[in-house]
Each structure stands twice: as structure tokens, then as C-alpha cells.
Write a protein that holds these residues in place. Structure first.
Motif, PDB file in Angstrom:
ATOM      1  N   SER A 196       0.829  -1.207   0.000  1.00 51.78           N
ATOM      2  CA  SER A 196       0.000   0.000   0.000  1.00 51.78           C
ATOM      3  C   SER A 196       0.864   1.258   0.000  1.00 51.78           C
ATOM      4  O   SER A 196       0.587   2.225  -0.716  1.00 51.78           O
ATOM      5  CB  SER A 196      -0.923  -0.014   1.225  1.00 51.78           C
ATOM      6  OG  SER A 196      -1.685   1.163   1.304  1.00 51.78           O
ATOM      7  N   ARG A 197       1.925   1.229   0.792  1.00 51.35           N
ATOM      8  CA  ARG A 197       2.845   2.379   0.883  1.00 51.35           C
ATOM      9  C   ARG A 197       3.522   2.630  -0.458  1.00 51.35           C
ATOM     10  O   ARG A 197       3.673   3.774  -0.896  1.00 51.35           O
ATOM     11  CB  ARG A 197       3.892   2.093   1.970  1.00 51.35           C
ATOM     12  CG  ARG A 197       4.976   3.164   2.146  1.00 51.35           C
ATOM     13  CD  ARG A 197       4.422   4.352   2.873  1.00 51.35           C
ATOM     14  NE  ARG A 197       5.469   5.322   3.159  1.00 51.35           N
ATOM     15  CZ  ARG A 197       5.892   6.258   2.302  1.00 51.35           C
ATOM     16  NH1 ARG A 197       5.343   6.355   1.110  1.00 51.35           N
ATOM     17  NH2 ARG A 197       6.833   7.114   2.648  1.00 51.35           N
ATOM     18  N   GLY A 198       3.927   1.551  -1.120  1.00 51.28           N
ATOM     19  CA  GLY A 198       4.623   1.687  -2.384  1.00 51.28           C
ATOM     20  C   GLY A 198       3.784   2.325  -3.471  1.00 51.28           C
ATOM     21  O   GLY A 198       4.289   3.091  -4.297  1.00 51.28           O
ATOM     22  N   GLU A 199       2.489   2.028  -3.473  1.00 52.44           N
ATOM     23  CA  GLU A 199       1.605   2.562  -4.516  1.00 52.44           C
ATOM     24  C   GLU A 199       1.473   4.080  -4.455  1.00 52.44           C
ATOM     25  O   GLU A 199       1.061   4.707  -5.429  1.00 52.44           O
ATOM     26  CB  GLU A 199       0.214   1.921  -4.392  1.00 52.44           C
ATOM     27  CG  GLU A 199       0.191   0.443  -4.785  1.00 52.44           C
ATOM     28  CD  GLU A 199      -1.173  -0.186  -4.592  1.00 52.44           C
ATOM     29  OE1 GLU A 199      -2.046   0.491  -4.004  1.00 52.44           O
ATOM     30  OE2 GLU A 199      -1.363  -1.331  -5.014  1.00 52.44           O
ATOM     31  N   ALA A 200       1.835   4.677  -3.311  1.00 51.84           N
ATOM     32  CA  ALA A 200       1.638   6.123  -3.136  1.00 51.84           C
ATOM     33  C   ALA A 200       2.901   6.950  -3.338  1.00 51.84           C
ATOM     34  O   ALA A 200       2.822   8.181  -3.419  1.00 51.84           O
ATOM     35  CB  ALA A 200       1.094   6.395  -1.735  1.00 51.84           C
ATOM     36  N   VAL A 201       4.066   6.300  -3.457  1.00 53.96           N
ATOM     37  CA  VAL A 201       5.322   7.060  -3.395  1.00 53.96           C
ATOM     38  C   VAL A 201       5.538   7.990  -4.592  1.00 53.96           C
ATOM     39  O   VAL A 201       6.234   9.003  -4.483  1.00 53.96           O
ATOM     40  CB  VAL A 201       6.547   6.124  -3.242  1.00 53.96           C
ATOM     41  CG1 VAL A 201       6.445   5.340  -1.953  1.00 53.96           C
ATOM     42  CG2 VAL A 201       6.702   5.211  -4.437  1.00 53.96           C
ATOM     43  N   HIS A 202       4.941   7.662  -5.739  1.00 49.93           N
ATOM     44  CA  HIS A 202       5.139   8.494  -6.922  1.00 49.93           C
ATOM     45  C   HIS A 202       3.881   9.246  -7.339  1.00 49.93           C
ATOM     46  O   HIS A 202       3.754   9.657  -8.505  1.00 49.93           O
ATOM     47  CB  HIS A 202       5.654   7.640  -8.090  1.00 49.93           C
ATOM     48  CG  HIS A 202       7.128   7.400  -8.033  1.00 49.93           C
ATOM     49  ND1 HIS A 202       7.773   6.388  -8.722  1.00 49.93           N
ATOM     50  CD2 HIS A 202       8.114   8.057  -7.348  1.00 49.93           C
ATOM     51  CE1 HIS A 202       9.058   6.440  -8.462  1.00 49.93           C
ATOM     52  NE2 HIS A 202       9.296   7.439  -7.639  1.00 49.93           N
ATOM     53  N   GLU A 203       2.969   9.435  -6.410  1.00 49.53           N
ATOM     54  CA  GLU A 203       1.749  10.175  -6.710  1.00 49.53           C
ATOM     55  C   GLU A 203       2.081  11.573  -7.246  1.00 49.53           C
ATOM     56  O   GLU A 203       1.481  12.049  -8.213  1.00 49.53           O
ATOM     57  CB  GLU A 203       0.884  10.281  -5.453  1.00 49.53           C
ATOM     58  CG  GLU A 203      -0.520  10.824  -5.695  1.00 49.53           C
ATOM     59  CD  GLU A 203      -1.406   9.848  -6.443  1.00 49.53           C
ATOM     60  OE1 GLU A 203      -2.382  10.315  -7.058  1.00 49.53           O
ATOM     61  OE2 GLU A 203      -1.129   8.641  -6.433  1.00 49.53           O
ATOM     62  N   ARG A 204       3.052  12.226  -6.623  1.00 54.84           N
ATOM     63  CA  ARG A 204       3.459  13.562  -7.068  1.00 54.84           C
ATOM     64  C   ARG A 204       4.112  13.508  -8.456  1.00 54.84           C
ATOM     65  O   ARG A 204       3.841  14.359  -9.317  1.00 54.84           O
ATOM     66  CB  ARG A 204       4.434  14.172  -6.039  1.00 54.84           C
ATOM     67  CG  ARG A 204       5.045  15.524  -6.444  1.00 54.84           C
ATOM     68  CD  ARG A 204       3.986  16.575  -6.667  1.00 54.84           C
ATOM     69  NE  ARG A 204       4.562  17.910  -6.834  1.00 54.84           N
ATOM     70  CZ  ARG A 204       3.853  18.983  -7.175  1.00 54.84           C
ATOM     71  NH1 ARG A 204       2.540  18.879  -7.403  1.00 54.84           N
ATOM     72  NH2 ARG A 204       4.430  20.161  -7.284  1.00 54.84           N
ATOM     73  N   TYR A 205       4.967  12.526  -8.679  1.00 49.24           N
ATOM     74  CA  TYR A 205       5.641  12.400  -9.976  1.00 49.24           C
ATOM     75  C   TYR A 205       4.628  12.192 -11.096  1.00 49.24           C
ATOM     76  O   TYR A 205       4.712  12.824 -12.156  1.00 49.24           O
ATOM     77  CB  TYR A 205       6.626  11.234  -9.926  1.00 49.24           C
ATOM     78  CG  TYR A 205       7.336  10.973 -11.228  1.00 49.24           C
ATOM     79  CD1 TYR A 205       8.144  11.935 -11.826  1.00 49.24           C
ATOM     80  CD2 TYR A 205       7.210   9.733 -11.875  1.00 49.24           C
ATOM     81  CE1 TYR A 205       8.807  11.689 -13.023  1.00 49.24           C
ATOM     82  CE2 TYR A 205       7.862   9.479 -13.073  1.00 49.24           C
ATOM     83  CZ  TYR A 205       8.666  10.455 -13.645  1.00 49.24           C
ATOM     84  OH  TYR A 205       9.310  10.216 -14.828  1.00 49.24           O
TER      85      TYR A 205
END
Length: 285
Positions: A196-205
Motif C-alpha cells: 500500500s505504501r509503495g503505490e503512493a510514493v510516486h503520486e506527485r511524480y
């Protein structure tokens, strides 16, 4: 009937185990689990990136202290009762450690909506600027011509839409009982949180690149293992009591370093493809 259910349960467990094993194997091969570590090194060797963290450290500690005090007051005895069945005399210590971890997680979930949001955003964008990805950042915010990576950040034109909500807290406590299962349960808890954490790390990118929801979904589906690898290590670091806020920032730096490498690879591929296209066009003429 009982034997049939037992055999079926064993099949399901084996299938899930095989899937998890394959996912972890692919994640290990990708090497993305190293980016949170790279983020730590890069953060401490680039003092300009400390500014966003310094700006929120006092209010964060105040919030954390309030959550920690409330958790010990209201939940220590109930959780001690449960942990006593699992850990015996050690329950006094393990319950205290569990509450430290819970308090750290709850504080992180609450603060990322408001307190940490702007600071995390500045850290991600600032890292991209430091890695010569100003063109990408300029798609989502104004950039000043001079100054260090953080000083160059102007008004944000786009802000991440994703926010932590009550759902995140509910999901955390749904998975929490897995920790009562020695070793395997804790590993499953970390893996679920890491995915779940991994899916959010590039939201900004993705936002800076202007990707549609369908393109993001397809990208994450195709790169599930690398993002799980990053997210799992990031989750472990952010589970460390008191230091979790620091690792939230270093993990953000690591995610930005990964994004910068993706961008560099994309530019390299585009550069190598362009001559081929020009040659094909000449031949067509």
C-alpha cells in the motif's frame, strides 16, 4: 468434509505463499528496495533538504506527545491483557513497544493530511530540482532562477490529490492483529503495509507528468514488485518509534531519486530512438 476444507485451506495458503514469494523475488531483482537507503544518504549529504523538516519538527513532536499519552492512557491495559496470552511476562515490554509503534503510525497518518503535507511536497520537488529535473517540477509549480534546491521552489500550481484518511487508519488496525502470529504474521503485516505504501510514493511524480488515472493504474500494475520492494523497506523504517518522521522525509527523497532515474532513462530512450526514426523517415522518402 473436514478433510476437504483442510486440504482447500492448505491449497489457498500455498497459492498465496507462492505469489508472495514470486513478488518478493521480483522486487529483490529490481533493486528498488535500495532507494529508501539512498534517500537517507542523499538527505544527510544535502543540508538544503533539511529545511522542510526543520519547519515542522516542533509541532510534530507536540502532536506525537499528545497521541502517545492518549494511547498509553486508554489502550495500554487492554492491549497488555491480549499480549499476555502471546508473550507471557514479556508482554509488559512488547505492549509498550507496540503502543510506541501505533502512536508513531497514527501521528504520521494524521499529520500527512496537514502538518507534513507541504513539507513533504517541498522535499520531493526539491530533490528533483537537485537532480536536474527542474523541467518536470516546472509542470507543477513556479521555480525561481537562483538559490539552492529548496530556495528555488515557488508557488505550487498543482498539489497532490491523495490524502491519508480514516480508511488508512482502519486498514492499519485491521492488519495489526497479524503481529500476534510470530514471524509469519509480522512479515505479512509489513508486506501488506509495504504494498500500500509503495503505490503512493510516486503520486506527485505522476501528477507532474500529467498521467491519467488509467495510465497510473497500468504503470503500477506492471511495476507492482518494484513498488512493493520500495514500500516494504520504507514501511520498516517508518515503523521505528520517534524516528518515523525523519524517515518519512528520507523515504520521500528516495522516491524522488527513483523518479529522477526513471526520467533519465526515459530521456535516454527517447534520445536513442530519435535517430532511428529520422533514418526511417529518410529511407521512406
Amino acid at each position: 468434509m473436514a478433510n476437504h476444507l483442510t486440504n482447500k485451506a492448505q491449497e489457498v495458503v500455498k497459492e498465496d505463499y507462492d505469489k508472495a514469494k514470486a513478488l518478493l523475488s521480483e522486487a529483490a531483482k529490481s533493486g528498488t528496495y535500495l532507494y529508501p537507503i539512498k534517500g537517507i544518504v542523499y538527505f544527510f549529504t544535502h543540508p538544503e533538504l533539511w529545511k522542510p523538516l526543520r519547519s515542522i519538527i516542533v509541532p510534530y513532536i507536540t502532536l506525537y506527545s499528545g497521541v502517545l499519552g492518549s494511547m498509553f492512557f486508554f489502550t495500554y491495559l487492554p492491549q497488555l491483557t491480549v499480549m499476555a496470552f502471546v508473550n507471557g511476562p514479556l508482554a509488559v515490554v512488547t505492549t509498550a513497544l507496540l503502543i510506541l509503534n501505533e502512536s508513531s503510525t497514527i501521528t504520521g497518518l494524521l499529520s500527512k493530511n496537514n502538518l507534513l503535507r507541504e513539507a513533504i511536497l517541498d522535499t520531493f520537488d526539491g530533490t528533483l530540482v537537485a537532480r536536474s529535473c527542474s523541467t518536470v517540477v516546472a509542470e507543477g509549480r513556479e521555480l525561481k532562477p537562483r538559490g539552492d534546491a529548496i530556495q528555488r521552489l515557488g508557488r505550487a500550481l498543482k498539489k497532490p490529490l491523495r490524502k491519508f484518511s480514516l480508511t488508512e487508519i482502519i486498514r492499519y488496525f485491521m492488519y495489526l492483529p497479524l503481529n500476534f502470529i510470530p514471524v509469519i504474521g509480522t512479515a505479512a503485516f509489513i508486506l501488506l503495509r509495504g504494498r500500500s505504501r509503495g503505490e503512493a510514493v510516486h503520486e506527485r511524480y505522476f501528477q507532474l507528468k500529467g498521467w491519467s488515472a488509467s495510465r497510473k493504474h497500468q504503470w503500477l500494475k506492471e511495476h507492482r514488485a518494484p513498488y512493493t520492494g520500495f514500500g516494504t523497506v520504507a514501511t520498516v523504517l517508518e515503523m521505528i518509534p520517534l524516528a518515523s518522521v525523519l524517515f518519512s522525509f528520507t523515504n520521500t527523497v528516495g522516491a524522488a531519486l527513483w523518479a529522477a532515474d526513471i526520467e533519465a532513462k526515459e530521456i535516454k530512450m527517447a534520445g536513442s530512438t530519435a535517430p532511428e526514426l529520422r533514418e526511417a523517415a529518410k529511407q521512406a522518402e
